[in-house]
Design an enzyme around this catalytic site. Structure first.
Site, short mmCIF file in Angstrom:
data_model
loop_
_atom_site.label_atom_id
_atom_site.label_comp_id
_atom_site.label_asym_id
_atom_site.label_seq_id
_atom_site.Cartn_x
_atom_site.Cartn_y
_atom_site.Cartn_z
CE1 TYR A 142 -3.20 2.89 0.66
CE2 TYR A 142 -3.76 2.06 2.75
CZ TYR A 142 -4.06 2.92 1.89
OH TYR A 142 -4.96 3.78 2.06
CE LYS A 166 -5.97 0.88 -0.62
NZ LYS A 166 -6.70 0.60 0.72
#
Length: 312
Positions: A142, A166
């Protein structure tokens, strides 16, 4: 049985809903309500879930609570879903979580943004390498909270065990420059929800995390279909109906100067208005003020009307 890497990639090509952690008035976790929220979202079409994630108040949960809420989600959901579990902290702490999540049978590890004061890009890549070595499930890093180089993003995508990234940086050009050099082995996911889905799609994303779709999933699912079909006019319309509530989430709230402070309680209010369970929040997050509660209700009503106009 957890999904194969190819199955995780396929699920990343869609809408990923975060499972918020409902707390009661004593700030204890309401596991039954969490399970009900998860199965309701499943019934409404969501097939990719983020457990113990940022929006789940990851940093307000103990290590054991992170494991417990993830296990609740895995146990509640059918086998055709993908559950990604949040992992962060020191290498040792992250490995502890990975071991626990592996025992539960999660499908992938979503590695949280670095929370260290001082971060070196090469050191961060080594961190991911060590976590990949420790995990039987693939990783989805992420990227948020810092401004990495394009070289770093390309190298991150090339790491063994990484099946998706992400991306939550407001820079579409950087996304495109990085994503254009990676193949089908890595799925780029918009981590800034519906508002950025249209522009990021043109730069290489194949899925996105939910914003208002955490409590009204039909919006995100319709937006994903429009993007997949190349129906840009409809995609922009669906994006636009999300903007008022999403912009509200980015505000400071009362007696505060920090942007985004009401993001989680705003989504929890949306869950309540949609007939699901939001519950209380733990410090350092604060509940919505009475004025912000009223604004959330007005924005939800507007969203509901727009959904009826565009989707129902």
């Amino acid at each position: 049985m957890p999904l194969a890497e190819s199955g995780v990639r396929e699920h990343l090509r869609g809408v990923a809903a975060g499972l918020l952690t409902p707390f009661d008035d004593d700030l204890d976790i309401e596991h039954d309500e969490l399970a009900t929220n998860a199965t309701t979202l499943y019934d409404e079409g969501i097939r990719t879930f983020l457990a113990s994630a940022n929006i789940s108040e990851y940093h307000s949960l103990s290590q054991q609570e992170r494991v417990d809420v993830t296990e609740t989600a895995v146990d509640a959901l059918p086998s055709d879903v993908c559950v990604l579990a949040g992992v962060g902290g020191s290498t040792a702490s992250a490995r502890e979580l990975i071991d626990a999540y592996d025992r539960i049978g999660v499908d992938g590890m979503m590695i949280m943004p670095p929370d260290h004061t001082y971060v070196h890009e090469r050191g961060l890549l080594r961190y991911y390498e060590k976590l990949a070595e420790a995990s039987t499930a693939p990783l989805v890093p992420y990227v948020k909270g810092f401004d990495p180089s394009i070289t770093y993003l390309r190298d991150l995508a090339a790491l063994d065990g990484v099946v998706g990234i992400k991306y939550a940086i407001e820079d579409a050009v950087k996304l495109g420059a990085a994503a254009s050099t990676t193949g089908d082995d890595v799925v780029w996911v918009d981590g800034l929800a519906e508002p950025f889905a249209v522009s990021f799609w043109n730069e290489g994303i194949e899925g996105f995390s939910a914003g208002v779709s955490n409590f009204r999933p039909e919006v995100g699912l319709a937006l994903f279909d429009a993007l997949t079909e190349g129906d840009w006019e409809r995609a922009r319309e669906l994006r636009n109906i999300c903007l008022p509530y999403q912009n509200f989430r980015s505000e400071t709230g009362q007696d505060n100067s920090l942007d985004g402070a009401i993001s989680v309680p705003a989504v929890k209010k949306g869950l309540e208005l949609a007939g699901l369970r939001g519950g209380s929040v733990r410090e350092p997050i604060r509940s919505l003020s009475a004025d912000d509660e009223r604004r959330a209700e007005e924005l939800y009503d507007q969203l509901d009307d727009d959904i009826e106009r565009l989707i129902d």
